[in-house]
Motif scaffolding. Structure first.
Motif, PDB file in Angstrom:
ATOM      1  N   MET A   1      28.714  42.380  41.901  1.00 55.89           N
ATOM      2  CA  MET A   1      27.927  43.335  42.546  1.00 55.89           C
ATOM      3  C   MET A   1      27.705  42.641  44.273  1.00 55.89           C
ATOM      4  O   MET A   1      28.043  41.514  44.590  1.00 55.89           O
ATOM      5  CB  MET A   1      26.445  42.980  42.074  1.00 55.89           C
ATOM      6  N   THR A   2      27.452  43.576  45.106  1.00 52.10           N
ATOM      7  CA  THR A   2      27.340  43.387  46.449  1.00 52.10           C
ATOM      8  C   THR A   2      26.131  43.978  47.257  1.00 52.10           C
ATOM      9  O   THR A   2      25.671  44.630  46.260  1.00 52.10           O
ATOM     10  CB  THR A   2      28.660  43.766  47.607  1.00 52.10           C
ATOM     11  N   ALA A  80      28.626  31.418  49.860  1.00 55.49           N
ATOM     12  CA  ALA A  80      29.400  32.870  49.895  1.00 55.49           C
ATOM     13  C   ALA A  80      30.656  32.768  50.904  1.00 55.49           C
ATOM     14  O   ALA A  80      30.403  32.087  51.858  1.00 55.49           O
ATOM     15  CB  ALA A  80      28.347  33.711  50.389  1.00 55.49           C
ATOM     16  N   PRO A  81      31.752  33.419  50.567  1.00 57.42           N
ATOM     17  CA  PRO A  81      32.616  33.578  51.470  1.00 57.42           C
ATOM     18  C   PRO A  81      32.487  34.275  52.787  1.00 57.42           C
ATOM     19  O   PRO A  81      33.353  34.200  53.646  1.00 57.42           O
ATOM     20  CB  PRO A  81      33.916  34.053  50.726  1.00 57.42           C
ATOM     21  N   THR A  82      31.502  35.139  52.613  1.00 55.07           N
ATOM     22  CA  THR A  82      31.155  35.859  54.072  1.00 55.07           C
ATOM     23  C   THR A  82      30.148  34.876  54.857  1.00 55.07           C
ATOM     24  O   THR A  82      29.703  35.646  55.974  1.00 55.07           O
ATOM     25  CB  THR A  82      30.453  37.099  53.516  1.00 55.07           C
ATOM     26  N   ALA A 143      38.718  39.467  48.496  1.00 55.34           N
ATOM     27  CA  ALA A 143      39.133  39.890  47.097  1.00 55.34           C
ATOM     28  C   ALA A 143      38.860  38.552  46.212  1.00 55.34           C
ATOM     29  O   ALA A 143      38.683  37.299  46.669  1.00 55.34           O
ATOM     30  CB  ALA A 143      40.580  40.138  47.293  1.00 55.34           C
ATOM     31  N   GLY A 144      38.755  39.056  45.028  1.00 55.65           N
ATOM     32  CA  GLY A 144      38.685  37.909  44.019  1.00 55.65           C
ATOM     33  C   GLY A 144      37.240  37.148  43.796  1.00 55.65           C
ATOM     34  O   GLY A 144      37.508  36.115  43.093  1.00 55.65           O
ATOM     35  N   ARG A 145      36.153  37.722  44.564  1.00 54.74           N
ATOM     36  CA  ARG A 145      34.846  37.193  44.233  1.00 54.74           C
ATOM     37  C   ARG A 145      34.066  38.209  43.683  1.00 54.74           C
ATOM     38  O   ARG A 145      33.929  39.310  43.973  1.00 54.74           O
ATOM     39  CB  ARG A 145      34.378  36.457  45.588  1.00 54.74           C
ATOM     40  N   CYS A 146      33.311  38.016  42.646  1.00 57.32           N
ATOM     41  CA  CYS A 146      32.383  38.878  41.977  1.00 57.32           C
ATOM     42  C   CYS A 146      30.973  38.822  42.716  1.00 57.32           C
ATOM     43  O   CYS A 146      30.336  40.004  42.596  1.00 57.32           O
ATOM     44  CB  CYS A 146      32.056  38.619  40.562  1.00 57.32           C
TER      45      CYS A 146
END
Length: 232
Positions: A1-2, A80-82, A143-146
Motif C-alpha cells: 500500500m502507498t 521509509a525509502p522515500t 521497487a521491492g518495498r510493500c
C-alpha cells in the motif's frame, strides 16, 4: 500500500475531521500526559486552521491541517525509502511537487520542516473543498518495498474508521481493556459523561478533561453535568 491507495480510502473532509477529533479525545482520556499521547487535535492551531496529528514516539508522525480551503495531509515514516534523508536531503520526487498553491505554504511550514528547512515528509495528500476525491502527486516508488512511503501504518486508523480498529490499537498500545461501547460513543461525538470517561480510565474525571475538550473542539458535556462537577 502507498499514498495512492490511501487516497482511495480516506473519508470525506468532514468525516475525517470528526474521526481525528474522536481519536484525540479517546487518547486524552486514556493518557492524561499530553507528551505521551499518540493522537492530538488542536482546533485553534492557527487563524482559520485546525490540526490533527499523530506521533508514535519512534520518529513516525503525521499532521493534517483543516481549513476553509480543504485539508493538507503530511506523513513521515523515518524508515521509509522515500525519506528525504536518504535522498540527499530533498523530498522524494513527486511527493510534494504537485501540491496546489493554496497548500504550498503548508508544504514549507516550519513546523513540518527540519532545522535546515527540509520538509519532513514521505507521504502527502490533499483535498480542496471543491474536490470530489483526495489528491496526491505522481510518484515513482522504489521497487521491492510493500510500504515505501509508510502510508500503510501511518494512516491505518484513518482508512479503517471503525471503533473496533481503535479498540485493537488501544488495547495493544496501552495494554489495558478498552470497552467498545465507549469507543463507539466517542466516535459518534456524543458529549462525555463521567460514566463513559471512567469506563475508559477510572483515574480521569470530566473536570480533568476540560482543557482537552476545548482544545480538541469536542462537544461539551451538558450544562447540568458541568454544574455538578463544579459543586464537588
Amino acid at each position: 500500500m502507498t499514498v495512492h491507495d490511501v487516497a482511495r480510502q480516506l473519508p470525506s473532509l468532514a468525516d475525517l475531521r470528526n474521526l481525528c477529533r474522536s481519536l484525540a479525545m479517546l487518547d486524552a482520556i486514556l493518557n492524561p500526559d499530553w507528551e505521551g499521547r499518540y493522537y492530538s487535535f488542536n482546533a485553534g492551531w492557527a487563524e482559520g486552521e485546525e490540526m490533527a496529528s499523530m506521533r508514535n514516539g519512534s520518529g513516525d508522525q503525521y499532521s493534517i491541517v483543516f481549513s476553509a480551503a480543504g485539508a493538507y495531509v503530511r506523513g513521515f515514516d523515518h524508515e521509509a525509502p522515500t525519506s528525504p534523508y536518504g535522498n540527499d536531503g530533498e523530498p522524494w520526487p513527486g511527493v510534494i511537487d504537485d501540491v496546489p498553491e493554496v497548500f504550498k505554504p503548508l508544504a514549507e511550514e516550519p513546523a513540518f520542516t527540519d532545522e535546515a528547512g527540509v520538509p519532513v515528509v514521505t507521504a502527502c495528500l490533499w483535498r480542496e473543498a471543491t474536490d470530489e476525491e483526495w489528491q496526491h502527486g505522481v510518484i515513482d516508488f522504489p521497487a521491492g518495498r510493500c510500504d515505501p512511503d509508510g502510508a500503510t501504518h501511518l494512516f491505518k486508523l484513518l482508512i479503517d474508521p471503525s471503533p473496533e480498529a481503535f479498540q485493537r490499537f488501544a488495547e495493544d498500545y496501552y495494554e489495558v481493556p478498552v470497552p467498545l461501547e465507549a469507543v463507539r460513543d466517542v466516535y459518534a461525538l456524543r458529549p462525555l459523561s463521567q460514566k463513559l470517561v471512567s469506563s475508559l480510565n477510572p483515574g480521569v474525571t470530566l473536570a480533568d478533561l476540560a482543557e482537552d475538550i476545548a482544545e480538541i473542539g469536542y462537544p461539551q458535556p451538558a450544562r447540568d453535568v458541568i454544574s455538578s462537577l463544579h459543586r464537588r
